[in-house]
Scaffold this active site. Structure first.
Site, mmCIF file in Angstrom:
data_model
loop_
_atom_site.group_PDB
_atom_site.id
_atom_site.type_symbol
_atom_site.label_atom_id
_atom_site.label_comp_id
_atom_site.label_asym_id
_atom_site.label_seq_id
_atom_site.Cartn_x
_atom_site.Cartn_y
_atom_site.Cartn_z
ATOM 1 N N ASN A 9 -48.607 14.574 -21.577
ATOM 2 C CA ASN A 9 -49.581 13.484 -21.465
ATOM 3 C C ASN A 9 -50.889 14.074 -20.955
ATOM 4 O O ASN A 9 -50.963 14.512 -19.800
ATOM 5 C CB ASN A 9 -49.058 12.421 -20.505
ATOM 6 C CG ASN A 9 -49.991 11.228 -20.379
ATOM 7 O OD1 ASN A 9 -51.152 11.275 -20.798
ATOM 8 N ND2 ASN A 9 -49.501 10.152 -19.784
ATOM 9 N N GLY A 13 -51.785 13.088 -13.945
ATOM 10 C CA GLY A 13 -52.063 13.971 -12.817
ATOM 11 C C GLY A 13 -53.459 14.533 -12.783
ATOM 12 O O GLY A 13 -53.650 15.741 -12.600
ATOM 13 N N GLY A 66 -45.762 12.103 -16.218
ATOM 14 C CA GLY A 66 -45.119 11.317 -15.178
ATOM 15 C C GLY A 66 -43.797 10.749 -15.647
ATOM 16 O O GLY A 66 -43.247 11.144 -16.685
ATOM 17 N N ASP A 67 -43.283 9.777 -14.887
ATOM 18 C CA ASP A 67 -42.000 9.174 -15.227
ATOM 19 C C ASP A 67 -42.051 8.431 -16.558
ATOM 20 O O ASP A 67 -41.050 8.356 -17.269
ATOM 21 C CB ASP A 67 -41.569 8.220 -14.110
ATOM 22 C CG ASP A 67 -41.244 8.964 -12.815
ATOM 23 O OD1 ASP A 67 -40.581 10.005 -12.895
ATOM 24 O OD2 ASP A 67 -41.669 8.506 -11.740
ATOM 25 N N THR A 69 -43.841 9.321 -19.266
ATOM 26 C CA THR A 69 -43.733 10.334 -20.318
ATOM 27 C C THR A 69 -42.294 10.811 -20.444
ATOM 28 O O THR A 69 -41.762 10.958 -21.552
ATOM 29 C CB THR A 69 -44.654 11.529 -20.014
ATOM 30 O OG1 THR A 69 -46.005 11.079 -19.894
ATOM 31 C CG2 THR A 69 -44.569 12.579 -21.111
ATOM 32 N N ASP A 215 -23.094 11.154 -11.884
ATOM 33 C CA ASP A 215 -21.826 10.702 -11.317
ATOM 34 C C ASP A 215 -21.160 9.609 -12.145
ATOM 35 O O ASP A 215 -20.089 9.112 -11.791
ATOM 36 C CB ASP A 215 -22.016 10.217 -9.879
ATOM 37 C CG ASP A 215 -22.937 9.001 -9.762
ATOM 38 O OD1 ASP A 215 -23.500 8.591 -10.804
ATOM 39 O OD2 ASP A 215 -23.103 8.485 -8.649
ATOM 40 N N GLU A 272 -42.332 1.302 -16.246
ATOM 41 C CA GLU A 272 -43.135 0.739 -17.321
ATOM 42 C C GLU A 272 -42.501 -0.563 -17.809
ATOM 43 O O GLU A 272 -41.295 -0.787 -17.657
ATOM 44 C CB GLU A 272 -43.261 1.729 -18.484
ATOM 45 C CG GLU A 272 -43.817 3.091 -18.104
ATOM 46 C CD GLU A 272 -45.278 3.044 -17.684
ATOM 47 O OE1 GLU A 272 -45.980 2.096 -18.097
ATOM 48 O OE2 GLU A 272 -45.709 3.952 -16.943
#
Length: 305
Positions: A9, A13, A66-67, A69, A215, A272
């Site tokens: 992206n 940042g 980021g999360d 992407t 887990d 998102e």
């Protein structure tokens, strides 16, 4: 020669990754990867790029951003028969998933983790035709993550979420829901539910402290209807990790969750907007392989035993 595809992206940042890209490519080339890149141009573009990487049989797909992407890249890999190994370079605002795996936030160190050759299995969540790697949530409390403007996130980072959260507190309202948690059923008014696949949510590592990425379970947190004062007290407890014993909080470990509601409730996937509820959630165990520090898988196994 092994082949790597970096999907990044360009706005994440403070746009630092674009400036570091030549150095990143050099490190991958020296490690024996024939490396190409794809700069995302809008919502959903990383999904398409990840699918194309599967079809082209890349050995490795790296999500740099980021999360959001990461979510798109995982969504692009999830339905393919051949799924490359996944690497992550966290250059977003909160970087929850990277935090959960102890992946360094510096680009150089994150690249070194990918090139070390250590992978662990990764569970992912599925809801209808969408996927998530970290969290799925619903309720007015969760809506702040996609209401924060991207420019504000770029300038202020995680502080932008806190500013928006303080602004929203007076308008938080409860919603009547029916939750089927595996075979257990809860009906009542809630302020939010959160289905976590890792122990880092919104930058808080104590919100779901026992959640692990491989887990085979989601960690489910439900905040029942409460007063504004109690809500503030629960937030304070969350900072200390004491919230799971609060009478207004329900905590379960589940493999499936069915959510039905009478009023409108929006779905949040990895920070998102993910559509509207109702919805059914399921976990796909060990569906991907992700690069992580060598100590992470041993640590997870010790904590699970």
């Amino acid at each position: 020669m092994k082949r790597a595809r970096i999907i990044y992206n360009p706005t994440s940042g403070r746009e630092i990754f674009k400036r570091k890209l030549p150095d990143v490519l050099e490190k991958f080339e020296k490690a024996g990867y024939e490396t190409s890149t794809h700069a995302t141009s809008g919502v959903g573009d990383a999904v398409i790029a990840a699918k194309a990487a599967c079809e082209s049989l890349y050995d490795l797909v790296v999500a740099a951003g980021g999360d959001g992407t990461l979510n798109e890249v995982v969504s692009g890999l999830a339905e393919e028969t051949f799924r490359p190994k996944l690497g992550l370079i966290p250059v977003g605002t909160t970087n929850d998933f990277a935090r959960a795996l102890n992946i360094p936030f510096t680009i150089e160190e994150a690249v070194d983790i990918i090139l070390s050759g250590e992978t662990i299995p990764l569970d992912i969540g599925k809801v209808h035709d969408k996927y998530f790697v970290n969290i799925a949530a619903g309720g007015s409390l969760t809506e702040l993550t996609y209401e924060v403007p991207s420019k504000l996130k770029t300038v202020l980072g995680q502080l932008a979420y806190y500013i928006k959260g303080v602004e929203m507190i007076p308008s938080v309202k409860a919603t009547y829901v029916r939750l089927k948690m595996d075979e257990e059923i809860f009906e009542g008014e809630i302020m939010m539910f959160l289905l976590s696949n890792s122990n880092s949510v919104g930058g808080f590592e104590k919100l779901a402290p026992d959640a692990y990425v491989n887990d085979g379970y989601f960690d489910l947190l439900i905040l029942k209807k409460t007063t504004l004062l109690n809500f503030a007290m629960i937030l304070f407890k969350t900072l200390r990790g004491d919230h799971l014993n609060d009478p207004h909080v329900i905590y379960r470990r589940v493999k499936k969750l069915e959510v039905a509601c009478t009023d409108s409730m929006q779905l949040n996937l990895d920070g998102e907007f993910g559509g509207n509820l109702p919805a059914d959630f399921q976990i796909l165990e060990s569906h991907l392989c992700v690069y992580a520090p060598k100590s992470v898988d041993r640590l997870l196994q010790e904590l699970m035993n």
